[in-house]
Write a protein that holds these residues in place. Structure first.
Motif, PDB file in Angstrom:
ATOM      1  N   UNK A   1       0.850  -1.206   0.000  1.00 54.83           N
ATOM      2  CA  UNK A   1       0.000   0.000   0.000  1.00 54.83           C
ATOM      3  C   UNK A   1       0.880   1.248   0.000  1.00 54.83           C
ATOM      4  N   UNK A   2       1.940   1.216   0.808  1.00 55.31           N
ATOM      5  CA  UNK A   2       2.858   2.360   0.859  1.00 55.31           C
ATOM      6  C   UNK A   2       3.485   2.598  -0.515  1.00 55.31           C
ATOM      7  N   UNK A   3       3.847   1.504  -1.185  1.00 56.01           N
ATOM      8  CA  UNK A   3       4.449   1.610  -2.514  1.00 56.01           C
ATOM      9  C   UNK A   3       3.470   2.244  -3.495  1.00 56.01           C
ATOM     10  N   UNK A   4       2.199   1.807  -3.404  1.00 57.14           N
ATOM     11  CA  UNK A   4       1.167   2.378  -4.287  1.00 57.14           C
ATOM     12  C   UNK A   4       1.000   3.870  -4.001  1.00 57.14           C
ATOM     13  N   UNK A   5       1.006   4.229  -2.733  1.00 60.59           N
ATOM     14  CA  UNK A   5       0.862   5.642  -2.358  1.00 60.59           C
ATOM     15  C   UNK A   5       2.054   6.460  -2.862  1.00 60.59           C
ATOM     16  N   UNK A   6       3.251   5.874  -2.738  1.00 57.16           N
ATOM     17  CA  UNK A   6       4.451   6.617  -3.164  1.00 57.16           C
ATOM     18  C   UNK A   6       4.494   6.792  -4.681  1.00 57.16           C
ATOM     19  N   UNK A   7       3.733   5.928  -5.386  1.00 58.53           N
ATOM     20  CA  UNK A   7       3.672   6.053  -6.846  1.00 58.53           C
ATOM     21  C   UNK A   7       2.526   6.967  -7.295  1.00 58.53           C
ATOM     22  N   UNK A   8       1.887   7.622  -6.325  1.00 60.61           N
ATOM     23  CA  UNK A   8       0.879   8.619  -6.675  1.00 60.61           C
ATOM     24  C   UNK A   8      -0.550   8.204  -6.477  1.00 60.61           C
ATOM     25  N   UNK A   9      -0.781   6.987  -5.994  1.00 66.05           N
ATOM     26  CA  UNK A   9      -2.169   6.548  -5.772  1.00 66.05           C
ATOM     27  C   UNK A   9      -2.732   7.182  -4.509  1.00 66.05           C
ATOM     28  N   UNK A  10      -3.990   7.543  -4.548  1.00 61.90           N
ATOM     29  CA  UNK A  10      -4.623   8.033  -3.318  1.00 61.90           C
ATOM     30  C   UNK A  10      -4.862   6.828  -2.407  1.00 61.90           C
ATOM     31  N   UNK A  11      -5.246   7.087  -1.164  1.00 62.59           N
ATOM     32  CA  UNK A  11      -5.509   5.978  -0.215  1.00 62.59           C
ATOM     33  C   UNK A  11      -6.650   5.107  -0.741  1.00 62.59           C
ATOM     34  N   UNK A  12      -7.642   5.760  -1.291  1.00 59.00           N
ATOM     35  CA  UNK A  12      -8.798   5.021  -1.812  1.00 59.00           C
ATOM     36  C   UNK A  12      -8.389   4.157  -3.013  1.00 59.00           C
ATOM     37  N   UNK A  13      -7.519   4.755  -3.888  1.00 55.96           N
ATOM     38  CA  UNK A  13      -7.048   3.990  -5.062  1.00 55.96           C
ATOM     39  C   UNK A  13      -6.171   2.812  -4.637  1.00 55.96           C
ATOM     40  N   UNK A  14      -5.318   3.030  -3.653  1.00 60.79           N
ATOM     41  CA  UNK A  14      -4.453   1.920  -3.211  1.00 60.79           C
ATOM     42  C   UNK A  14      -5.288   0.817  -2.549  1.00 60.79           C
ATOM     43  N   UNK A  15      -6.358   1.242  -1.884  1.00 62.87           N
ATOM     44  CA  UNK A  15      -7.244   0.213  -1.299  1.00 62.87           C
ATOM     45  C   UNK A  15      -7.931  -0.588  -2.416  1.00 62.87           C
TER      46      UNK A  15
END
Lengths: 288, 380
Positions: free
Chosen positions: A184-198
């Motif tokens: 999830x952290x990796x997804x967030x660091x690549x620009x995903x919002x919390x909702x998108x990473x979820x």
């Protein structure tokens, strides 16, 4: 005896007590039911032993049994969906909480310490004409006379959700616990919002747990008997109620056997489909 | 004959010189071996232990009355423990008995002569030795004769009490006059939609369906009209209750205003202060209950218990506790002050005022009507 031969036998020796129990307590009684389903009920007195297809013809061709079976599957599906919607946020909250996880898990298990029947009957005291909810609404002046909330399909589903929700939460929780939060952290660091990473990381990875919980809720819900008896109205019945009535009320054990085998076959097919696409390992994790 | 009596008879034969010491010890050894072999697999041996008799009844206030006024005093007097279980209905209990080992269940508080006939059809009747039950002499002949119609040469049960399934209604919403005027039609009155209850028992539903269509419940000519009445009741009803406790709860909590109900349970509600009226409509459902001894039970111990329970003092105490009149003949026995006030009480001892289910007629339709009711209940 060679080492290889001993190693081959060892699992069977270790499994033998469990296998014996399964054969004696499950397979043999099931075979009795299979045999019984081909017998005939006599109007009074003992059943007629033999090989008759009458019960099976009746069970498979009679619209009454088909309708109740579909109604049962529908109620089980609604219950499962409700459990999933309510259970996922709860499981997510427990899995992501820090420090108080053990307390939350104990709270989740707490309902299992109380009899299922007592838990089901508690809704009468909550939703009854003189129950807690009506009393509160009357006291607040929201209503002028009690609302009839009990003894319908909605209360049956409510009772089932109450019973099955912990099974769903546990399965999803186990699945969420196994997900590496770094993803999830990796997804967030690549620009995903919390909702998108979820949506794109956590939810897909937790689907096996959701599916396992769904299977458990569906199978247990579809096989339930007592909830419609306590919380249902005159028409509300599930397939297990028909089995009970055939065997206990009508003393028609052969027909009841055929009905119970039909339910077993339908739910068994569902488990096989699940196993084909998702495997049973996730289910074992959730139950463990 | 129980094992103790068998041993005592064998010992007497040995002491009298009828059998040799070798044969006596041989038979004792064989009996011991047989007992040891069968005990782990059969519960029959447990039931033959006359230190214990199993009794199954209806639970609730009825079981409490039996325990307090009959079983505990009986155990104190004889040393025989009465293990009591409960069942929600006769059908459920019969299914349990059919699946059991002989002797596992001993005495049951069965309802109706049709139950007696059903047990007889399943070869579950025993033969009571009436010499061991002298108190049977005080029982109303009308109740005994009903059982003799099924088993002419013997009895497998002692009549114990009787009652009726009449109309129970909340007087806050339904007056006594309205109940009497409408009778059985009260249960299909649109004015009380959603506040009507009913027992989930196919016999009761069909019986009241017959009354609502103006037919004789023991000779129904138009069964389709009866099913239509059952359907109408189903659509107006909030709940089919499944036990006496549920019936009392539904009435007491005002979830329902009217239902058919067991007379004793309504009396219990009235005693608790609830303003519930009770009315037996013409040809209302009368029934008698018996203490049925199931085949394979330890007969002498069971007969001793039956005689104790039919004793005037015990019988009256139990009747006052469970609120159903006893089977004792009121023309022979002074039943005290409370019993004549109970619903369905018949001072004549003939029970001519109650309509009982004809066992042959109802058991003959059981297979068809019980299954049809299951469908009708679900909207068919």
């Amino acid at each position: 005896m060679s080492i290889e031969a001993r190693e081959r036998r060892q699992p069977w020796i270790l499994l033998s007590p469990a296998l014996t129990a399964v054969v004696l307590l499950l397979i043999v009684p099931l075979l009795f039911i299979v045999v019984y389903s081909f017998w005939l009920r006599s109007a009074t007195g003992a059943d007629t032993a033999g090989f008759y297809l009458d019960n099976w013809k009746k069970v498979l061709s009679d619209r009454f049994y088909r309708d109740i079976l579909f109604s049962t599957l529908r109620i089980a599906a609604i219950t499962t969906a409700a459990c999933a919607l309510l259970g996922y946020p709860a499981a997510y909250f427990i899995a992501r909480s820090r420090g108080n996880k053990l307390i939350l898990l104990v709270l989740l298990m707490l309902p299992f310490w109380i009899s299922y029947i007592i838990r089901t009957m508690s809704w009468i005291n909550i939703l009854g004409t003189s129950g807690a909810l009506n009393s509160l609404l009357l006291m607040l002046g929201v209503i002028s006379e009690p609302i009839q909330m009990l003894y319908n399909e909605t209360t049956v589903i409510l009772g089932l959700v109450h019973f099955l929700l912990p099974f769903m939460v546990l399965n999803i929780y186990v699945s969420l616990e196994g997900i590496d939060t770094n993803l999830e952290d990796a997804a967030n660091s690549l620009g995903a919002t919390r909702w998108q990473s979820f949506l794109q990381v956590t939810l897909p990875l937790s689907l096996p747990g959701l599916a396992a919980g769904g299977l458990l809720c569906f199978v247990l819900g579809a096989g339930t008997y007592i909830t419609p008896v306590i919380l249902g109205g005159p028409r509300d019945a599930m397939f297990a109620n028909l089995v009970f009535e055939a065997i206990i009320r009508q003393l028609n054990w052969p027909l009841g056997s055929a009905l119970s085998l039909l339910l077993l076959a339908v739910l068994g097919a569902l488990v096989l489909i699940y196993n084909r696409y998702l495997g049973m390992s996730q289910l074992a994790k959730g139950l463990g | 004959m129980d094992n103790t009596t068998r041993y005592e008879r064998l010992r007497d034969r040995y002491r009298n010189g009828d059998i040799s010491r070798r044969k006596f010890f041989g038979l004792i050894g064989a009996a011991g071996a047989a007992y040891g072999l069968q005990t782990p697999f059969a519960k029959y041996a447990m039931a033959q232990d006359v230190k214990q008799v199993r009794f199954d009844g209806w639970g609730g206030v009825v079981s409490e009355a039996f325990r307090k006024h009959a079983f505990d005093p009986f155990t104190a007097k004889t040393g025989i423990t009465v293990v009591d279980g409960t069942f929600p209905g006769g059908d459920e209990y019969l299914a349990q008995v059919r699946a059991s080992q002989p002797g596992e269940y001993n005495i049951a508080h069965l309802s109706g002569v049709f139950d007696y006939a059903r047990y007889h059809n399943f070869d579950l009747t025993s033969e009571l030795n009436l010499d061991n039950i002298p108190n049977m002499a005080n029982v109303m002949p009308a109740l005994i004769n009903a059982f003799h119609a099924v088993t002419p040469d013997s009895l497998s049960a002692a009549p114990y009490d009787y009652g009726s399934t009449g109309l129970a209604y909340n007087r806050k919403y339904i007056s006594d006059d309205e109940a009497k005027e409408k009778g059985a039609m009260l249960l299909i009155d649109d004015a009380y939609k959603g506040k009507i209850g009913g027992w989930s028992d196919w016999r009761t539903r069909v019986w009241y369906g017959a009354l609502q269509t103006g037919q004789d419940p023991n000779d129904i000519q138009d069964i389709e009209a009866v099913w239509d009445a059952v359907r109408k009741h189903r659509d107006l009803a909030l709940k089919y209750w499944a036990s006496g406790a549920e019936l009392m709860s539904l009435l007491a909590e005002e979830e329902i205003y009217v239902t058919e109900a067991w007379s004793g349970r309504v009396y219990a509600l009235q005693e608790q202060g609830h303003d519930i009226g009770y009315y037996d409509p013409p040809k209302g459902f009368g029934w008698q209950e018996c203490l049925f001894v199931i085949k394979g039970s330890p007969m002498e111990a069971c007969e001793e218990l039956l005689n104790f329970m039919l004793d005037k003092e015990t019988s009256i105490a139990v009747a006052e506790g469970q609120n159903y009149p006893p089977a004792l003949d009121p023309t022979k026995v002074d039943l005290g002050k409370k019993i004549p006030t109970l619903p369905a009480f018949d001072p004549t001892g003939t029970l001519a005022g109650l309509t009982f289910a004809n066992p042959e007629y109802w058991n003959g339709h059981e297979a068809d009507w019980s299954e049809t009711f299951s469908r009708v209940q679900r909207g068919y």
